[in-house]
Design an enzyme around this catalytic site. Structure first.
Site, PDB file in Angstrom:
ATOM      1  N   GLU A   2       0.838  -1.208   0.000  1.00  0.00           N
ATOM      2  CA  GLU A   2       0.000   0.000   0.000  1.00  0.00           C
ATOM      3  C   GLU A   2       0.871   1.256   0.000  1.00  0.00           C
ATOM      4  O   GLU A   2       1.852   1.346   0.739  1.00  0.00           O
ATOM      5  CB  GLU A   2      -0.910   0.018   1.225  1.00  0.00           C
ATOM      6  CG  GLU A   2      -1.819   1.245   1.287  1.00  0.00           C
ATOM      7  CD  GLU A   2      -2.670   1.266   2.544  1.00  0.00           C
ATOM      8  OE1 GLU A   2      -3.709   0.581   2.534  1.00  0.00           O
ATOM      9  OE2 GLU A   2      -2.288   1.938   3.519  1.00  0.00           O
ATOM     10  N   THR A  42      -3.984   4.845  -1.700  1.00  0.00           N
ATOM     11  CA  THR A  42      -5.000   5.426  -0.816  1.00  0.00           C
ATOM     12  C   THR A  42      -5.634   6.664  -1.427  1.00  0.00           C
ATOM     13  O   THR A  42      -5.104   7.287  -2.346  1.00  0.00           O
ATOM     14  CB  THR A  42      -4.408   5.790   0.557  1.00  0.00           C
ATOM     15  OG1 THR A  42      -3.473   6.864   0.394  1.00  0.00           O
ATOM     16  CG2 THR A  42      -3.722   4.600   1.187  1.00  0.00           C
ATOM     17  N   GLN A  77      -8.092  -3.565   8.731  1.00  0.00           N
ATOM     18  CA  GLN A  77      -7.283  -2.528   9.359  1.00  0.00           C
ATOM     19  C   GLN A  77      -6.058  -3.198   9.981  1.00  0.00           C
ATOM     20  O   GLN A  77      -6.108  -4.359  10.403  1.00  0.00           O
ATOM     21  CB  GLN A  77      -8.085  -1.809  10.435  1.00  0.00           C
ATOM     22  CG  GLN A  77      -7.349  -0.611  11.046  1.00  0.00           C
ATOM     23  CD  GLN A  77      -8.146   0.027  12.173  1.00  0.00           C
ATOM     24  OE1 GLN A  77      -8.518  -0.640  13.133  1.00  0.00           O
ATOM     25  NE2 GLN A  77      -8.414   1.312  12.059  1.00  0.00           N
TER      26      GLN A  77
END
Length: 595
Positions: free
Chosen positions: A20, A51, A186
């Site tokens: 990410e 993101t 998460q």
């Protein structure tokens, strides 16, 4: 290609992983991230994810980054998309742009509260939760069959559901029933809690792939911010081990790598063969994790991993009596950069590790991680309960003074309490603040303090650290004129300064190619490490953020109120000034300039 198809078609005995990234804040950081992604692409991730800033604040950069990654590096890319501040037309535009750029994978999220808001409120009634975004995409004739959609899972409960695990799993099932193909969780550090949650999710009848989120710890300061921001629990033994080494940035980083390896080994031993690595736009830690796991070569069977020992461990020699080098989050933006320890800022350093530790606002603006304050590239928004009700200039001065005197723990510019380092220059910054020059960043001059010093120390032990004195504050334009005259009369070539206002006017003599290292360290067996650099580009980037903080502060009050009008006028009329004195051997040199 859809990631769900790639997961289904792969050899089930071989683990897979995602990386990410967040869109960098500067153009130079963006370009350098592309080089970093090109190197990490050689590690063969199944996909990369990009993101989406709070409220679509990084919309164009997110789309650009995802599109380039998809096209140039031939790695399937997952674009995050949130409901925050999104109307139907904006959602359609984002989806159409993603489709045009060949992006076929999404992560549909509700998103965090937008700037200026403490609670999340939709601006379009049809996009209140992630499930609504999933359903809208699935039902859309142009997008429903094209996109592979992922959603978020919360192994420790979502903050807005008061950690009601059963309710959160029901929400998760609703998202899957609406058409979600996979789940990314998460990040977490308690594997036992994750495994318990994972079993409950499966028992609820949710069968789509679940990819756990893992983030290697980079520094103790950034780790503390992370767990505070996300509410993530940490096993007692992990906190105990970190407390013992928190003063040594390199030991913490090594510990973070080994902890991530241990977590992944436990997960793969339980048959969970996919991992979502949050990189913080850094390269070395995730690469080291994969190397230790054996996933960068041919031998990456979970059966072998289960019996594989971690190759090296964090040193047990923790006898150095040193406390953590705390961050001066209010009166020392430099310390944020320093404790987050960007390891080397020169282009001659190894490209994989020259910014191996997270950056602060005055790290190197060329770093992909420059200015990062949370795992998604966002700066923490202001908590309304900490703002007060300033109606006059004097009220604002008192807010900043109360912070310096520890009567308040935060200001809109300072999310953490005043650090011990600021106490050494408190009379000086207090004097400037009483004058109406509201200080938002400063540091004292330091000439060769031990890297284990409880106040000034940072980085590996057995080293020496240095600092040039600098101060940053807001003041009126006529004060800028006086500062310019004083520096001309007394500076003697030892002073660099730059000032700017919200309109974009710039004064001072900091040239575009000046790179003023104001914090650096010398350590055995290493190049000189520069953790704080003040230059024109980084200052102007921070200037934009600083004036947005004034605007956000004002937005908490209704139009026409005294507070709103005062703060709007401050944003329009005040100048942000940064002054660096290069004589780090004279601890009073900077402050004598203003006497």
């Amino acid at each position: 290609m859809k990631v769900i198809d790639k997961i289904a078609s792969r050899d089930a005995s071989r683990p897979f992983y995602f990386f990410e990234f967040f869109p960098p804040r500067t153009d130079q950081g963006f370009e350098n991230l592309l080089s970093r992604i090109a190197r990490l692409a050689f590690l063969k991730p199944l996909a990369l994810s990009v993101t989406w800033g709070a409220g679509g604040s990084t919309k164009e950069r997110s789309l650009d980054l995802a599109g380039i990654t998809q096209k140039e590096h031939k790695v399937d890319t997952i674009l995050h998309l949130t409901c925050t501040n999104m109307l139907q037309g904006m959602v359609d535009d984002a989806l159409m742009t993603a489709k045009q750029r060949g992006i076929q994978n999404l992560l549909a999220l509700r998103g965090d509260p937008p700037k200026g808001k403490e609670e999340w409120l939709p601006i379009d009634a049809q996009f209140q939760y992630g499930v609504h975004l999933v359903k809208y995409i699935r039902d859309h004739p142009d997008f429903g069959n094209y996109f592979c959609i992922g959603v978020a899972g919360y192994p420790e409960g979502h903050p807005d559901t008061d950690n009601d695990e059963d309710a959160e799993i029901e929400f998760l099932k609703a998202k899957v029933d609406a058409g979600a193909d996979y789940i990314i969780t998460q990040l977490f550090y308690d594997v036992d809690k994750f495994l318990t949650w994972h079993a409950k999710v499966r028992a609820k009848g949710i069968t789509v792939p679940i990819i756990p989120g893992v983030m290697p710890i980079q520094t103790f300061a950034s780790f503390q911010r992370l767990i505070k921001l996300t509410g993530t629990s940490v096993p007692e033994q992990v906190m105990h081990d970190l407390e013992a080494i928190k003063h040594d940035d390199q030991l913490v980083k090594d510990f973070g790598v080994n902890l991530a390896v241990d977590m992944v080994q436990r997960l793969t031993a339980e048959g969970i063969n996919g991992i979502h690595f949050c990189t913080l736009n850094l390269e070395k830690s995730v690469q080291r994790v994969l190397e230790k796991l054996g996933w960068t070569g041919a031998q990456n069977s979970p059966t072998l991993l289960k019996n594989k020992l971690i190759e090296d461990t964090v040193s047990n020699d923790l006898s150095v009596a040193a406390k953590t080098a705390t961050t001066d989050a209010a009166a020392s933006l430099a310390s944020i950069s320093k404790t987050d320890g960007e390891a080397g800022a020169g282009e001659l350093n190894n490209a994989a590790s020259w910014d191996d530790f997270p950056n602060g606002r005055f790290g190197d603006f060329k770093s992909p991680a420059y200015g990062n304050r949370d795992p998604w590239g966002n700066l923490t928004h202001i908590a309304p309960s900490h703002l007060g009700s300033p109606k006059t200039i004097g009220d604002l001065t008192n807010i900043f003074l109360d912070y310096l005197h520890s009567k308040r723990q935060t200001t809109p510019f300072s999310p953490e309490p005043l650090s011990a380092e600021s106490a050494t220059i408190l009379p000086h910054i207090e004097k400037l603040t009483k004058r109406g020059w509201w200080t938002v960043g400063s540091q004292p001059a330091v000439d060769g303090a031990s890297s284990s010093d409880p106040v000034f120390g940072w980085g590996p032990r057995s080293g020496f650290v240095f600092q040039k004195g600098f101060v940053e504050f807001f003041c009126d334009e006529e004060d800028v004129d006086g500062i310019a005259r004083r520096i001309h009369e007394r500076g003697r070539g030892w002073v660099h300064w730059i000032a700017a206002n919200a309109r974009g006017d710039i004064r001072g003599h900091a040239a575009s190619d000046d790179r003023n290292a104001v914090t650096w360290g010398v350590f055995p067996g290493q190049e000189i490490i520069q953790t704080t650099i003040i230059e024109k580009e980084s200052f102007l980037s921070w200037k934009d953020e600083a004036y947005s903080i004034w605007a956000e502060w004002a937005s908490h009050y209704r139009p026409g109120t005294e507070e709103r009008e005062l703060l709007d006028q401050i944003r329009k009329n005040r100048w942000l000034v940064s002054v660096v004195h290069h004589d780090y051997k004279d601890t009073d040199a900077l402050w004598m300039l203003f006497d």
